[in-house]
Design a protein around this motif. Structure first.
Motif, mmCIF file in Angstrom:
data_model
loop_
_atom_site.group_PDB
_atom_site.id
_atom_site.type_symbol
_atom_site.label_atom_id
_atom_site.label_comp_id
_atom_site.label_asym_id
_atom_site.label_seq_id
_atom_site.Cartn_x
_atom_site.Cartn_y
_atom_site.Cartn_z
ATOM 1 N N PRO A 94 66.611 33.833 67.151
ATOM 2 C CA PRO A 94 66.795 33.700 68.595
ATOM 3 C C PRO A 94 66.163 32.388 69.046
ATOM 4 O O PRO A 94 64.971 32.161 68.832
ATOM 5 C CB PRO A 94 66.046 34.908 69.169
ATOM 6 C CG PRO A 94 65.189 35.416 68.060
ATOM 7 C CD PRO A 94 65.744 34.928 66.766
ATOM 8 N N ALA A 95 66.978 31.503 69.580
ATOM 9 C CA ALA A 95 66.467 30.176 69.898
ATOM 10 C C ALA A 95 66.006 30.128 71.345
ATOM 11 O O ALA A 95 66.525 30.835 72.196
ATOM 12 C CB ALA A 95 67.562 29.149 69.677
ATOM 13 N N ASP A 96 65.030 29.282 71.589
ATOM 14 C CA ASP A 96 64.521 29.061 72.926
ATOM 15 C C ASP A 96 65.398 27.967 73.549
ATOM 16 O O ASP A 96 65.403 26.827 73.067
ATOM 17 C CB ASP A 96 63.065 28.607 72.776
ATOM 18 C CG ASP A 96 62.504 28.117 74.087
ATOM 19 O OD1 ASP A 96 63.161 28.318 75.122
ATOM 20 O OD2 ASP A 96 61.407 27.532 74.051
ATOM 21 N N PRO A 97 66.165 28.282 74.604
ATOM 22 C CA PRO A 97 67.083 27.286 75.172
ATOM 23 C C PRO A 97 66.370 25.975 75.529
ATOM 24 O O PRO A 97 66.899 24.900 75.290
ATOM 25 C CB PRO A 97 67.638 27.971 76.418
ATOM 26 C CG PRO A 97 67.475 29.422 76.166
ATOM 27 C CD PRO A 97 66.257 29.579 75.308
ATOM 28 N N ALA A 98 65.158 26.076 76.077
ATOM 29 C CA ALA A 98 64.445 24.848 76.476
ATOM 30 C C ALA A 98 64.164 23.971 75.256
ATOM 31 O O ALA A 98 64.233 22.746 75.333
ATOM 32 C CB ALA A 98 63.140 25.202 77.184
ATOM 33 N N ALA A 99 63.878 24.606 74.111
ATOM 34 C CA ALA A 99 63.594 23.827 72.902
ATOM 35 C C ALA A 99 64.856 23.126 72.417
ATOM 36 O O ALA A 99 64.802 21.981 71.950
ATOM 37 C CB ALA A 99 63.036 24.737 71.809
ATOM 38 N N VAL A 100 66.001 23.769 72.552
ATOM 39 C CA VAL A 100 67.262 23.144 72.128
ATOM 40 C C VAL A 100 67.606 21.989 73.072
ATOM 41 O O VAL A 100 68.014 20.909 72.631
ATOM 42 C CB VAL A 100 68.408 24.175 72.095
ATOM 43 C CG1 VAL A 100 69.689 23.530 71.598
ATOM 44 C CG2 VAL A 100 68.037 25.366 71.217
ATOM 45 N N LEU A 101 67.407 22.203 74.382
ATOM 46 C CA LEU A 101 67.674 21.124 75.340
ATOM 47 C C LEU A 101 66.731 19.949 75.085
ATOM 48 O O LEU A 101 67.105 18.790 75.233
ATOM 49 C CB LEU A 101 67.530 21.638 76.782
ATOM 50 C CG LEU A 101 68.568 22.669 77.223
ATOM 51 C CD1 LEU A 101 68.297 23.116 78.660
ATOM 52 C CD2 LEU A 101 69.981 22.100 77.120
ATOM 53 N N GLU A 102 65.510 20.269 74.691
ATOM 54 C CA GLU A 102 64.528 19.226 74.350
ATOM 55 C C GLU A 102 65.051 18.393 73.162
ATOM 56 O O GLU A 102 64.998 17.165 73.188
ATOM 57 C CB GLU A 102 63.201 19.909 74.004
ATOM 58 C CG GLU A 102 62.072 18.971 73.609
ATOM 59 C CD GLU A 102 61.596 18.085 74.757
ATOM 60 O OE1 GLU A 102 61.511 18.589 75.888
ATOM 61 O OE2 GLU A 102 61.335 16.886 74.507
ATOM 62 N N GLN A 103 65.561 19.069 72.152
ATOM 63 C CA GLN A 103 66.103 18.345 70.992
ATOM 64 C C GLN A 103 67.305 17.494 71.395
ATOM 65 O O GLN A 103 67.462 16.369 70.922
ATOM 66 C CB GLN A 103 66.524 19.329 69.898
ATOM 67 C CG GLN A 103 65.332 19.948 69.179
ATOM 68 C CD GLN A 103 65.770 20.983 68.134
ATOM 69 O OE1 GLN A 103 66.880 21.484 68.168
ATOM 70 N NE2 GLN A 103 64.877 21.279 67.214
ATOM 71 N N ALA A 104 68.147 18.049 72.269
ATOM 72 C CA ALA A 104 69.328 17.295 72.719
ATOM 73 C C ALA A 104 68.883 16.060 73.506
ATOM 74 O O ALA A 104 69.390 14.956 73.286
ATOM 75 C CB ALA A 104 70.226 18.183 73.576
#
Ligand code: ZN
Length: 330
Positions: A94-104
Motif C-alpha cells: 500500500p503506497a503513500d500517495p504523498a510519497a509517490v507525488l514526492e518522487q514524481a
C-alpha cells in the motif's frame, strides 16, 4: 520478465493468494500440503491440493496444476501477460500517495535543466533566477518518461492511474508541462502542470488541491499578499516577497477561506484587472466576505490589463510593486 515473475511469486505465495480469494483448506498429511474444494471446477469432495513449500497446486478432479500465474490465468481467464499485470497490482505494497507525488516532483525537477524549451518558457513567464526556481521546486514533464521511472520504483499502474499521473491509456498525464508541487503541512498533495504550448489548458491532478499554497510559511505574518495563480506567486517570490500565498484560482474553497480567517490579519488582494471586470468582481466579493470575518482587506490596483505575473514580465520591479502595496485601497 522472468525475474519479475520469480520476485512476484516470492512476494505473494500461492497459498496466501488463495486465502485472499477466500479459499479454505485443511492440512493434508504432514508438512506443507493443503487440500480444499477446487476453485476451478464444481465439486463436493476436496481434490485441490496446494504444496506451500513448492508454491504449486494440483487438482485431481479437473487435472489442472501449476504455479500462481497458471492459477490466475485459469481462474480469471487472463493471458500470461495480463496475469502478470494483475498480480503486480495485487501484490504492490500500500503506497503513500504523498510519497509517490514526492518522487514524481523530484523526477520532474531533475528534467527541467535538460529541456531548453522549459527554461525558455519560464523566462518568457518572467522566471529566470535558478535559486527561486529551485526553492519553489519547479520541474518539467517532458512526457513519456515518468511512467518508466515510477514503475521501476515498484509502483503499480493502478496506483499511478488513481493518482492521475497516468491517463486511462497508461501514458504520462503531464506532457510538455512546467510542474509546480502544491504542499500542505510539508507534504505534496497535488501537482500543477502548466502547458508550455498555448493550446493546452493548465491543469491539476485529480483530487484535492489542498489549502492555500505554502500556507505554513506565511500564516504567522500579520499581512499577507494573496495572488490567483502560481506564476504570479513565483515572480513575486523571485522579487523577494515572502508574505505571499496563492488561491490557485479566483474562488477560494472553504478550507482556504478558513485559513485566511484563522487570526486577525490584513490581506492584499491582487486578482487580475481584466477587461470584462470578472477579476474585480471576484475580488470585491471576497473582500466583503473576509471583512465580515474581521479580516482587513486592501485591493492592489495593478495597471489595467495586468496581473502580478505580467506586471513583472513587462519590466515591473520589486520597488514598484511595493509602491502598489502601499497605495492599496482598503
Ligand atoms: Zn479442479
Amino acid at each position: 520478465m522472468d525475474e519479475d515473475v520469480e520476485k512476484l511469486k516470492q512476494r505473494l505465495p500461492l497459498l496466501d493468494y488463495l486465502r485472499q480469494q477466500h479459499w479454505t483448506a485443511r492440512p493434508a498429511g504432514h508438512g506443507s500440503e493443503f487440500v480444499g474444494l477446487c476453485p476451478l471446477h464444481p465439486e463436493t469432495r476436496p481434490s485441490f491440493y496446494v504444496n506451500a513449500s513448492k508454491n504449486l497446486f494440483y487438482c485431481h478432479g479437473c487435472g489442472q496444476g501449476g504455479d500462481l500465474f497458471r492459477f490466475v490465468q485459469l481462474s480469471r481467464y487472463l493471458s500470461f501477460h495480463q496475469s502478470l499485470t494483475y498480480l503486480q497490482e495485487q501484490s504492490a505494497p500500500p503506497a503513500d500517495p504523498a510519497a509517490v507525488l514526492e518522487q514524481a516532483a523530484t523526477f520532474y525537477q531533475q528534467q527541467l535543466d535538460r529541456y531548453p524549451e522549459a527554461l525558455h518558457y519560464l523566462k518568457h513567464r518572467g522566471l529566470h533566477d535558478p535559486a527561486s526556481i529551485k526553492e519553489l521546486r519547479i520541474g518539467y514533464a517532458p512526457g513519456a518518461s515518468l511512467r518508466r521511472h515510477l514503475t521501476a520504483q515498484g509502483h503499480s499502474f493502478h496506483l499511478l492511474r488513481r493518482l492521475g499521473l497516468l491517463n486511462p491509456q497508461d501514458c504520462d498525464a503531464f506532457y510538455r508541462r512546467v510542474v509546480f508541487p502544491c504542499c500542505q503541512a510539508g507534504r505534496i498533495v497535488n501537482l500543477y502542470g502548466r502547458s508550455i504550448d498555448a493550446a493546452c489548458a493548465h491543469r491539476f491532478l485529480p483530487g484535492s488541491k489542498g489549502g492555500l499554497y505554502a500556507w505554513e510559511q506565511v500564516r504567522q505574518y500579520p499581512e499577507v499578499i494573496l495572488v490567483e495563480g502560481l506564476f504570479d506567486y513565483a515572480v513575486l517570490w523571485q522579487a523577494g516577497f515572502r508574505h505571499l500565498t496563492c488561491s490557485l484560482g479566483t474562488s477560494l474553497n472553504a478550507s482556504q477561506f478558513r485559513q485566511l480567517c484563522d487570526r486577525r490579519r490584513s490581506v492584499y488582494l491582487t486578482f487580475d484587472v481584466d477587461a470584462n471586470g470578472s477579476g474585480q468582481q471576484a475580488s470585491e466579493r471576497l473582500a466583503h466576505r473576509l471583512q465580515a470575518h474581521g479580516i482587513a482587506t486592501r485591493r492592489v490596483l495593478l495597471p489595467k490589463g495586468h496581473d502580478p505575473n505580467s506586471f513583472f514580465v513587462e519590466g515591473g520591479d520589486a520597488r514598484q510593486f511595493q509602491s502598489l502595496l502601499e497605495a492599496a485601497q482598503p
